[in-house]
Design an enzyme around this catalytic site. Structure first.
Site, short mmCIF file in Angstrom:
data_model
loop_
_atom_site.label_atom_id
_atom_site.label_comp_id
_atom_site.label_asym_id
_atom_site.label_seq_id
_atom_site.Cartn_x
_atom_site.Cartn_y
_atom_site.Cartn_z
N ASP A 267 0.84 -1.21 0.00
CA ASP A 267 0.00 0.00 0.00
C ASP A 267 0.87 1.26 0.00
O ASP A 267 0.36 2.38 -0.08
CB ASP A 267 -1.02 -0.01 1.14
N SER A 268 2.20 1.08 0.02
CA SER A 268 3.11 2.20 -0.24
C SER A 268 2.82 2.81 -1.60
O SER A 268 3.26 3.93 -1.89
CB SER A 268 4.56 1.72 -0.17
N ASP B 284 -1.07 -6.16 -0.06
CA ASP B 284 -1.43 -5.57 1.24
C ASP B 284 -2.93 -5.44 1.39
O ASP B 284 -3.62 -4.98 0.47
CB ASP B 284 -0.83 -4.16 1.36
N LYS C 80 -0.98 -9.45 3.11
CA LYS C 80 -0.21 -8.98 4.27
C LYS C 80 -1.06 -7.99 5.06
O LYS C 80 -1.77 -7.18 4.47
CB LYS C 80 1.09 -8.30 3.83
N GLU D 112 -0.94 -5.42 8.75
CA GLU D 112 -0.06 -4.80 9.75
C GLU D 112 -0.58 -5.04 11.16
O GLU D 112 -1.77 -4.83 11.44
CB GLU D 112 0.02 -3.29 9.50
N GLU E 91 9.58 -4.02 10.31
CA GLU E 91 9.85 -2.67 9.80
C GLU E 91 10.36 -1.74 10.89
O GLU E 91 9.73 -1.59 11.96
CB GLU E 91 8.58 -2.09 9.16
O1 KIV Z 1 3.56 -1.07 1.64
C1 KIV Z 1 4.74 -1.48 1.56
O2 KIV Z 1 5.45 -1.26 0.58
C2 KIV Z 1 5.26 -2.24 2.69
C3 KIV Z 1 6.73 -2.55 2.70
C4 KIV Z 1 7.56 -1.36 2.75
C5 KIV Z 1 7.08 -3.53 3.74
O3 KIV Z 1 4.53 -2.61 3.55
#
Ligand code: KIV
Length: 262
Positions: free
Chosen positions: A51-52, A90, A118, A120, A187
């Site tokens: 989600d970056s 994510d 994934k 968090e 992280e």
């Molecule tokens: O969203 C993302 O890119 C991440 C990584 C930086 C681990 O969660």
């Protein structure tokens, strides 16, 4: 020792055998077809549709504006390109507030082509992680600094600096492993704590800003190729200057059309 009760597809199972064999995992994010295809062809073990993308693709200030629609679109696009790597997507902010929501949204991301999702959080996410496991949806954990909580926390802060915080992280890592996840992202954790977690877990740890002793590393692709010059995290070591190349090529194109030279 955790026994995954979700049957992992091959690319995910390879992550586990890499840890057993002592082979380090090189992993990256991708959000579009050509980048994902180049990364996959380069033999990267895991591609994360992170989600970056909200920040480095969409120009948002943080990841909290990313929606399931965004994640589904980018996961579909990246899945079209990936033939070898494990593909993880994510679950975005507020999409897994309950176990049922985690399962419903997790299923959609798997249907879009992800091998795993994934989310968090540590021990507090155990109900969601167990629900995913029970629904047969492979998951990857993520502890330490949690970008989806940046507004509540008032910034991106290193985790594990005090003994109680380190203990909480170790406890969370064990809880996440007990839910049968395929791997866990660490992280911005103090390196000594990340190293300890890596030693006590049987699943692979994938670090970012957590020192050199995790089982693997993950980076945002823009930080590796120098494609987002406006913000470069302190641990990023760009190995290319794509932003500079784009500026050069665009200026050359502009001048070739206008007849000017800058
Ligand atoms: O969203 C993302 O890119 C991440 C990584 C930086 C681990 O969660």
């Amino acid at each position: 020792m955790s026994t995954p009760s979700v049957p992992f597809p091959d690319p995910l199972a390879r992550l586990q055998s890499a840890k057993a064999a002592g082979r380090r995992l090189a992993t990256l994010t991708a959000y579009d077809y050509p980048t994902a295809r180049l990364i996959d062809e380069a033999g990267i073990d895991l591609i994360l549709v992170g989600d970056s993308l909200g920040m480095v693709f969409a120009g948002l200030p943080d990841t909290t504006g990313v929606t399931m629609d965004h994640m589904l679109y980018h996961t579909t696009v990246v899945a079209r390109a990936v033939t070898r790597a494990a593909l993880v997507a994510d679950l975005p902010y507020r999409s897994y507030d309950s176990p049922a929501e985690a399962v419903r949204h997790g299923r959609s991301l798997i249907a879009a082509g992800a091998h795993a999702v994934k989310l968090e959080g540590g021990r507090e996410q155990l109900p969601q992680l167990l629900a995913l496991r029970d629904a047969g949806i492979p998951a990857v954990g993520h502890i330490g600094m949690l970008p989806q909580h940046v507004l509540e926390e008032g910034g991106y802060k290193k985790k594990g600096k005090t003994p109680p915080e380190a203990e909480r992280l170790i406890d969370s890592a064990r809880a996440v492993e007990s839910a049968g996840v395929a791997a866990i992202v660490l992280e911005s954790i103090v390196p000594a704590v990340a190293t300890h977690i890596t030693e006590v877990l049987t699943i692979p740890t994938i670090g970012i800003g957590s020192g050199d002793h995790c089982d693997g590393q993950i980076r945002v692709i823009h930080d590796v190729i120098g494609a987002f010059p406006w913000f470069v995290p302190p641990f990023a070591r760009p190995a290319a200057d794509i932003a500079g190349e784009i500026r050069r090529a665009v200026a050359a194109y502009r001048d070739s059309v206008t007849g000017d030279s800058a």
